[in-house]
Design a protein around this motif. Structure first.
Motif, mmCIF file in Angstrom:
data_model
loop_
_atom_site.group_PDB
_atom_site.id
_atom_site.type_symbol
_atom_site.label_atom_id
_atom_site.label_comp_id
_atom_site.label_asym_id
_atom_site.label_seq_id
_atom_site.Cartn_x
_atom_site.Cartn_y
_atom_site.Cartn_z
ATOM 1 N N ILE A 1 -15.380 -21.352 3.020
ATOM 2 C CA ILE A 1 -14.216 -20.734 2.396
ATOM 3 C C ILE A 1 -14.619 -19.361 1.870
ATOM 4 N N GLY A 2 -13.694 -18.426 1.952
ATOM 5 C CA GLY A 2 -13.966 -17.076 1.452
ATOM 6 C C GLY A 2 -12.726 -16.510 0.801
ATOM 7 N N ILE A 3 -12.936 -15.683 -0.196
ATOM 8 C CA ILE A 3 -11.840 -15.008 -0.885
ATOM 9 C C ILE A 3 -12.276 -13.587 -1.192
ATOM 10 N N ASP A 4 -11.311 -12.662 -1.196
ATOM 11 C CA ASP A 4 -11.643 -11.281 -1.522
ATOM 12 C C ASP A 4 -10.424 -10.582 -2.098
ATOM 13 N N MET A 5 -10.670 -9.588 -2.940
ATOM 14 C CA MET A 5 -9.613 -8.790 -3.553
ATOM 15 C C MET A 5 -9.941 -7.319 -3.312
ATOM 16 N N VAL A 6 -8.922 -6.557 -2.882
ATOM 17 C CA VAL A 6 -9.113 -5.150 -2.530
ATOM 18 C C VAL A 6 -8.095 -4.297 -3.275
ATOM 19 N N SER A 7 -8.533 -3.163 -3.767
ATOM 20 C CA SER A 7 -7.646 -2.202 -4.412
ATOM 21 C C SER A 7 -6.821 -1.467 -3.350
ATOM 22 N N ILE A 8 -5.512 -1.540 -3.459
ATOM 23 C CA ILE A 8 -4.638 -0.841 -2.523
ATOM 24 C C ILE A 8 -4.830 0.666 -2.648
ATOM 25 N N ASP A 9 -4.997 1.161 -3.880
ATOM 26 C CA ASP A 9 -5.223 2.599 -4.082
ATOM 27 C C ASP A 9 -6.486 3.074 -3.374
ATOM 28 N N GLU A 10 -7.504 2.244 -3.353
ATOM 29 C CA GLU A 10 -8.756 2.618 -2.680
ATOM 30 C C GLU A 10 -8.518 2.794 -1.186
ATOM 31 N N VAL A 11 -7.789 1.884 -0.584
ATOM 32 C CA VAL A 11 -7.488 1.992 0.848
ATOM 33 C C VAL A 11 -6.577 3.189 1.100
ATOM 34 N N ALA A 12 -5.653 3.447 0.183
ATOM 35 C CA ALA A 12 -4.733 4.583 0.332
ATOM 36 C C ALA A 12 -5.493 5.901 0.425
ATOM 37 N N GLN B 1 3.882 0.605 11.279
ATOM 38 C CA GLN B 1 5.279 0.167 11.240
ATOM 39 C C GLN B 1 5.726 -0.220 9.833
ATOM 40 N N ARG B 2 4.815 -0.216 8.888
ATOM 41 C CA ARG B 2 5.104 -0.672 7.527
ATOM 42 C C ARG B 2 5.500 0.464 6.612
ATOM 43 N N HIS B 3 6.293 0.103 5.608
ATOM 44 C CA HIS B 3 6.691 1.070 4.580
ATOM 45 C C HIS B 3 5.476 1.550 3.794
ATOM 46 N N ASN B 4 4.527 0.628 3.557
ATOM 47 C CA ASN B 4 3.319 0.958 2.797
ATOM 48 C C ASN B 4 2.093 0.552 3.616
ATOM 49 N N PRO B 5 1.638 1.414 4.523
ATOM 50 C CA PRO B 5 0.497 1.065 5.379
ATOM 51 C C PRO B 5 -0.771 0.731 4.601
ATOM 52 N N ALA B 6 -1.010 1.410 3.486
ATOM 53 C CA ALA B 6 -2.227 1.140 2.711
ATOM 54 C C ALA B 6 -2.210 -0.279 2.164
ATOM 55 N N GLU B 7 -1.065 -0.729 1.693
ATOM 56 C CA GLU B 7 -0.957 -2.108 1.184
ATOM 57 C C GLU B 7 -1.247 -3.104 2.300
ATOM 58 N N PHE B 8 -0.677 -2.851 3.475
ATOM 59 C CA PHE B 8 -0.891 -3.723 4.625
ATOM 60 C C PHE B 8 -2.376 -3.771 5.000
ATOM 61 N N LEU B 9 -3.008 -2.603 5.125
ATOM 62 C CA LEU B 9 -4.411 -2.567 5.523
ATOM 63 C C LEU B 9 -5.337 -3.102 4.438
ATOM 64 N N ALA B 10 -4.966 -2.962 3.183
ATOM 65 C CA ALA B 10 -5.773 -3.553 2.102
ATOM 66 C C ALA B 10 -5.820 -5.067 2.262
ATOM 67 N N GLY B 11 -4.690 -5.660 2.603
ATOM 68 C CA GLY B 11 -4.659 -7.107 2.846
ATOM 69 C C GLY B 11 -5.526 -7.491 4.021
ATOM 70 N N ARG B 12 -5.474 -6.700 5.088
ATOM 71 C CA ARG B 12 -6.301 -6.976 6.270
ATOM 72 C C ARG B 12 -7.776 -6.789 5.958
ATOM 73 N N PHE B 13 -8.106 -5.809 5.130
ATOM 74 C CA PHE B 13 -9.502 -5.622 4.745
ATOM 75 C C PHE B 13 -9.992 -6.808 3.908
ATOM 76 N N ALA B 14 -9.142 -7.304 3.018
ATOM 77 C CA ALA B 14 -9.500 -8.482 2.222
ATOM 78 C C ALA B 14 -9.752 -9.684 3.131
ATOM 79 N N VAL B 15 -8.964 -9.822 4.194
ATOM 80 C CA VAL B 15 -9.183 -10.914 5.142
ATOM 81 C C VAL B 15 -10.538 -10.760 5.815
ATOM 82 N N LYS B 16 -10.887 -9.564 6.238
ATOM 83 C CA LYS B 16 -12.172 -9.336 6.892
ATOM 84 C C LYS B 16 -13.328 -9.785 5.988
ATOM 85 N N GLU B 17 -13.264 -9.397 4.729
ATOM 86 C CA GLU B 17 -14.303 -9.798 3.776
ATOM 87 C C GLU B 17 -14.311 -11.312 3.572
ATOM 88 N N ALA B 18 -13.125 -11.908 3.473
ATOM 89 C CA ALA B 18 -13.032 -13.357 3.259
ATOM 90 C C ALA B 18 -13.532 -14.132 4.476
#
Length: 131
Positions: free
Chosen positions: A5-16, A48-65
């Motif tokens: 199991i893995g979990i991760d948290m990413v700052s959206i501002d950092e990805v932005a 395609q997203r209104h907030n691409p940074a938010e979307f990619l922050a979630g994907r980055f968190a998945v990669k780490e997890a």
């Protein structure tokens, strides 16, 4: 049975910082971090997203997890670009079984990855269960 199991948290501002000012539909405008971390599929969905940074922050968190869920039980090292998170038609995320992910799953004694992503405020959080 769970293999990891893995979990991760990413700052959206950092990805932005790496995404803002880029045209996600043109590779030459992308920050090197974005190019070497995310797949073309992930970048295309983000565009395609209104907030691409938010979307990619979630994907980055998945990669780490995913790395956390599979690295110890499999002994495999995964590059971020080898872990791709796309979305089903209903928007639910899933990790693509790339050759590297398949190899790590097999070595961990698992056959699938269950993933969940949530955003709250300035953070994206992902949890991944290898079973």
């Amino acid at each position: 049975m769970a293999a990891g199991i893995g979990i991760d948290m990413v700052s959206i501002d950092e990805v932005a910082r790496y995404v803002d000012g880029s045209d996600l539909t043109r590779a030459e405008t992308l920050d090197p971090f974005v190019r070497r971390t995310f797949t073309t599929g992930e970048i295309g969905l983000a565009a395609q997203r209104h907030n691409p940074a938010e979307f990619l922050a979630g994907r980055f968190a998945v990669k780490e997890a995913v790395f956390k869920a599979l690295a110890h039980p499999s002994g495999e090292y995964l590059e971020f670009y080898e872990i791709e998170t796309l979305s089903y038609d209903d928007g639910a995320p899933y990790v693509t079984k790339t050759p590297a992910v398949e190899r790590a799953l097999e070595k961990a004694g698992a056959s699938e990855l269950l993933v969940s992503i949530t955003n709250e405020g300035n953070y994206a959080v992902a949890i991944v269960l290898a079973q």
